[in-house]
Design a protein around this motif. Sequence first.
Motif, PDB file in Angstrom:
ATOM      1  N   LEU A 286      10.940   7.522   1.484  1.00 11.77           N
ATOM      2  CA  LEU A 286       9.997   8.449   0.638  1.00 11.77           C
ATOM      3  C   LEU A 286      11.136   8.572  -0.852  1.00 11.77           C
ATOM      4  O   LEU A 286      10.404   8.292  -1.701  1.00 11.77           O
ATOM      5  N   SER A 287      12.142   8.088  -0.512  1.00 10.32           N
ATOM      6  CA  SER A 287      13.749   8.231  -1.710  1.00 10.32           C
ATOM      7  C   SER A 287      13.180   6.972  -2.140  1.00 10.32           C
ATOM      8  O   SER A 287      13.079   6.766  -3.797  1.00 10.32           O
ATOM      9  N   VAL A 288      12.767   5.852  -2.032  1.00  9.96           N
ATOM     10  CA  VAL A 288      12.430   4.663  -2.339  1.00  9.96           C
ATOM     11  C   VAL A 288      11.118   4.533  -2.688  1.00  9.96           C
ATOM     12  O   VAL A 288      10.954   3.675  -3.754  1.00  9.96           O
ATOM     13  N   LEU A 289       9.633   4.732  -1.551  1.00  3.68           N
ATOM     14  CA  LEU A 289       8.803   4.844  -2.189  1.00  3.68           C
ATOM     15  C   LEU A 289       8.111   5.147  -3.353  1.00  3.68           C
ATOM     16  O   LEU A 289       7.411   4.801  -3.785  1.00  3.68           O
ATOM     17  N   TYR A 290       8.945   6.482  -3.055  1.00  5.80           N
ATOM     18  CA  TYR A 290       8.008   7.368  -5.266  1.00  5.80           C
ATOM     19  C   TYR A 290       8.130   7.297  -6.331  1.00  5.80           C
ATOM     20  O   TYR A 290       7.352   6.636  -6.935  1.00  5.80           O
ATOM     21  N   PRO A 291       9.265   6.461  -5.998  1.00  5.27           N
ATOM     22  CA  PRO A 291       9.396   5.603  -7.885  1.00  5.27           C
ATOM     23  C   PRO A 291       8.560   4.755  -8.128  1.00  5.27           C
ATOM     24  O   PRO A 291       8.193   4.543  -8.712  1.00  5.27           O
TER      25      PRO A 291
ATOM     26  N   THR B   9      25.542   7.581  -0.539  1.00  2.64           N
ATOM     27  CA  THR B   9      25.139   6.644  -1.827  1.00  2.64           C
ATOM     28  C   THR B   9      23.345   6.109  -2.228  1.00  2.64           C
ATOM     29  O   THR B   9      23.197   5.944  -3.252  1.00  2.64           O
ATOM     30  N   ALA B  10      22.660   5.798  -0.960  1.00  2.00           N
ATOM     31  CA  ALA B  10      21.713   6.254  -1.192  1.00  2.00           C
ATOM     32  C   ALA B  10      21.079   7.488  -1.755  1.00  2.00           C
ATOM     33  O   ALA B  10      19.903   7.259  -3.248  1.00  2.00           O
ATOM     34  N   LEU B  11      21.015   8.497  -2.214  1.00  2.00           N
ATOM     35  CA  LEU B  11      21.048  10.074  -3.768  1.00  2.00           C
ATOM     36  C   LEU B  11      21.452   8.765  -4.769  1.00  2.00           C
ATOM     37  O   LEU B  11      21.410   9.307  -5.599  1.00  2.00           O
ATOM     38  N   SER B  12      22.934   9.192  -4.848  1.00  2.00           N
ATOM     39  CA  SER B  12      23.714   8.406  -5.779  1.00  2.00           C
ATOM     40  C   SER B  12      22.671   7.068  -6.523  1.00  2.00           C
ATOM     41  O   SER B  12      22.027   7.279  -8.021  1.00  2.00           O
ATOM     42  N   THR B  13      21.521   6.261  -5.439  1.00  2.00           N
ATOM     43  CA  THR B  13      20.861   4.879  -6.488  1.00  2.00           C
ATOM     44  C   THR B  13      19.487   5.616  -7.272  1.00  2.00           C
ATOM     45  O   THR B  13      18.558   5.382  -7.703  1.00  2.00           O
ATOM     46  N   THR B  14      18.912   7.048  -5.830  1.00  3.48           N
ATOM     47  CA  THR B  14      18.092   7.517  -6.731  1.00  3.48           C
ATOM     48  C   THR B  14      18.266   8.088  -7.902  1.00  3.48           C
ATOM     49  O   THR B  14      16.958   7.898  -8.887  1.00  3.48           O
ATOM     50  N   TYR B  15      19.159   8.901  -7.554  1.00  2.00           N
ATOM     51  CA  TYR B  15      19.623   9.584  -9.367  1.00  2.00           C
ATOM     52  C   TYR B  15      19.100   8.702 -10.260  1.00  2.00           C
ATOM     53  O   TYR B  15      18.558   8.371 -11.334  1.00  2.00           O
ATOM     54  N   GLN B  16      20.010   7.686 -10.112  1.00  2.00           N
ATOM     55  CA  GLN B  16      20.027   6.181 -10.906  1.00  2.00           C
ATOM     56  C   GLN B  16      18.574   5.587 -11.364  1.00  2.00           C
ATOM     57  O   GLN B  16      18.482   5.361 -12.678  1.00  2.00           O
ATOM     58  N   LYS B  17      17.600   6.037 -10.517  1.00  2.00           N
ATOM     59  CA  LYS B  17      16.257   4.850 -10.853  1.00  2.00           C
ATOM     60  C   LYS B  17      15.270   5.775 -11.343  1.00  2.00           C
ATOM     61  O   LYS B  17      14.975   6.166 -12.077  1.00  2.00           O
TER      62      LYS B  17
ATOM     63  N   LYS C 158       0.514  -0.953  -0.017  1.00  2.00           N
ATOM     64  CA  LYS C 158       0.050   0.189  -0.044  1.00  2.00           C
ATOM     65  C   LYS C 158       1.065   1.034  -0.104  1.00  2.00           C
ATOM     66  O   LYS C 158       0.908   1.698   1.160  1.00  2.00           O
ATOM     67  N   TYR C 159       1.374   1.540  -0.897  1.00  2.00           N
ATOM     68  CA  TYR C 159       2.718   2.126  -1.450  1.00  2.00           C
ATOM     69  C   TYR C 159       2.263   3.173  -0.950  1.00  2.00           C
ATOM     70  O   TYR C 159       2.502   4.682  -0.383  1.00  2.00           O
ATOM     71  N   ASP C 160       0.786   3.864  -1.578  1.00  2.00           N
ATOM     72  CA  ASP C 160       0.226   5.212  -1.075  1.00  2.00           C
ATOM     73  C   ASP C 160      -0.052   5.688   0.203  1.00  2.00           C
ATOM     74  O   ASP C 160      -0.297   6.755   0.769  1.00  2.00           O
ATOM     75  N   GLU C 161      -0.690   4.662   0.703  1.00  2.00           N
ATOM     76  CA  GLU C 161      -1.003   5.039   1.472  1.00  2.00           C
ATOM     77  C   GLU C 161       0.493   5.113   2.860  1.00  2.00           C
ATOM     78  O   GLU C 161       0.375   6.273   3.551  1.00  2.00           O
ATOM     79  N   ALA C 162       1.349   4.369   2.730  1.00  2.00           N
ATOM     80  CA  ALA C 162       3.136   4.275   3.441  1.00  2.00           C
ATOM     81  C   ALA C 162       3.420   6.209   3.614  1.00  2.00           C
ATOM     82  O   ALA C 162       3.376   6.423   4.326  1.00  2.00           O
ATOM     83  N   ILE C 163       3.314   6.621   1.900  1.00  2.00           N
ATOM     84  CA  ILE C 163       3.916   7.454   1.823  1.00  2.00           C
ATOM     85  C   ILE C 163       2.598   8.620   2.255  1.00  2.00           C
ATOM     86  O   ILE C 163       3.808   9.425   2.721  1.00  2.00           O
ATOM     87  N   GLY C 164       1.749   8.618   2.710  1.00  2.00           N
ATOM     88  CA  GLY C 164       0.922   9.679   2.987  1.00  2.00           C
ATOM     89  C   GLY C 164       1.665   9.583   4.913  1.00  2.00           C
ATOM     90  O   GLY C 164       1.187  10.398   5.381  1.00  2.00           O
ATOM     91  N   LYS C 165       1.183   8.216   5.894  1.00  2.00           N
ATOM     92  CA  LYS C 165       1.883   8.460   6.714  1.00  2.00           C
ATOM     93  C   LYS C 165       3.688   9.108   6.827  1.00  2.00           C
ATOM     94  O   LYS C 165       3.101  10.080   8.105  1.00  2.00           O
TER      95      LYS C 165
ATOM     96  N   HIS D  43       8.873  10.156  -9.502  1.00  2.00           N
ATOM     97  CA  HIS D  43      10.981  10.415 -10.009  1.00  2.00           C
ATOM     98  C   HIS D  43      10.954  11.754  -9.364  1.00  2.00           C
ATOM     99  O   HIS D  43      12.237  11.343  -8.451  1.00  2.00           O
ATOM    100  N   GLU D  44      10.467  12.654 -10.138  1.00  2.00           N
ATOM    101  CA  GLU D  44      11.609  13.614  -8.849  1.00  2.00           C
ATOM    102  C   GLU D  44      11.431  14.489  -7.767  1.00  2.00           C
ATOM    103  O   GLU D  44      12.066  14.882  -6.787  1.00  2.00           O
ATOM    104  N   LEU D  45       9.431  13.811  -6.563  1.00  2.00           N
ATOM    105  CA  LEU D  45      10.314  13.494  -5.230  1.00  2.00           C
ATOM    106  C   LEU D  45      10.579  12.280  -4.696  1.00  2.00           C
ATOM    107  O   LEU D  45      11.388  13.063  -3.286  1.00  2.00           O
ATOM    108  N   ALA D  46      11.121  11.415  -5.485  1.00  2.00           N
ATOM    109  CA  ALA D  46      12.354  10.472  -4.568  1.00  2.00           C
ATOM    110  C   ALA D  46      13.407  11.520  -4.636  1.00  2.00           C
ATOM    111  O   ALA D  46      13.977  11.293  -3.875  1.00  2.00           O
TER     112      ALA D  46
END
Length: 112
Positions: free
Chosen positions: A44-49, A76-84, A19-26, A54-57
């Motif tokens: 959130l950087s994991v859930l938004y994609p 490292t997480a930022l690099s991964t988010t950019y890659q995705k 339930k990604y939208d609900e998780a994002i809401g929390k 992707h811009e919100l991630a």
Amino acid sequence: MATVNELYKEHEQLKRDGKYDEAIGKLEELLKQDEKHVLAHLALSVLYPKVEKHELAVHHAEKAVEIEPEDTFNWTALSTTYQKAFEATQDRQYIFRAEDAKQRAAEMQWQK
């Protein structure tokens, strides 16, 4: 009103349930209480994609680095988010930014 820790735990269960939208809401609710909660920004950087935002991630991954710039994991997480974001959008700016963030993480690790 739920505490920050309660909201984070609720998000984890919603995420496990798909339930990604609900998780994002929390997590967004959590950030209203504590805008510098790095784990929420990283989550959130994991859930938004997963919901094609992707811009919100990217925004939340960048925010985590802004809050804790000395944490190698955040870079490292930022690099991964950019890659995705690049994989999903083919916007080349993201791949260049991913390389920069990866280099920053490597430099920080080397300095330790």
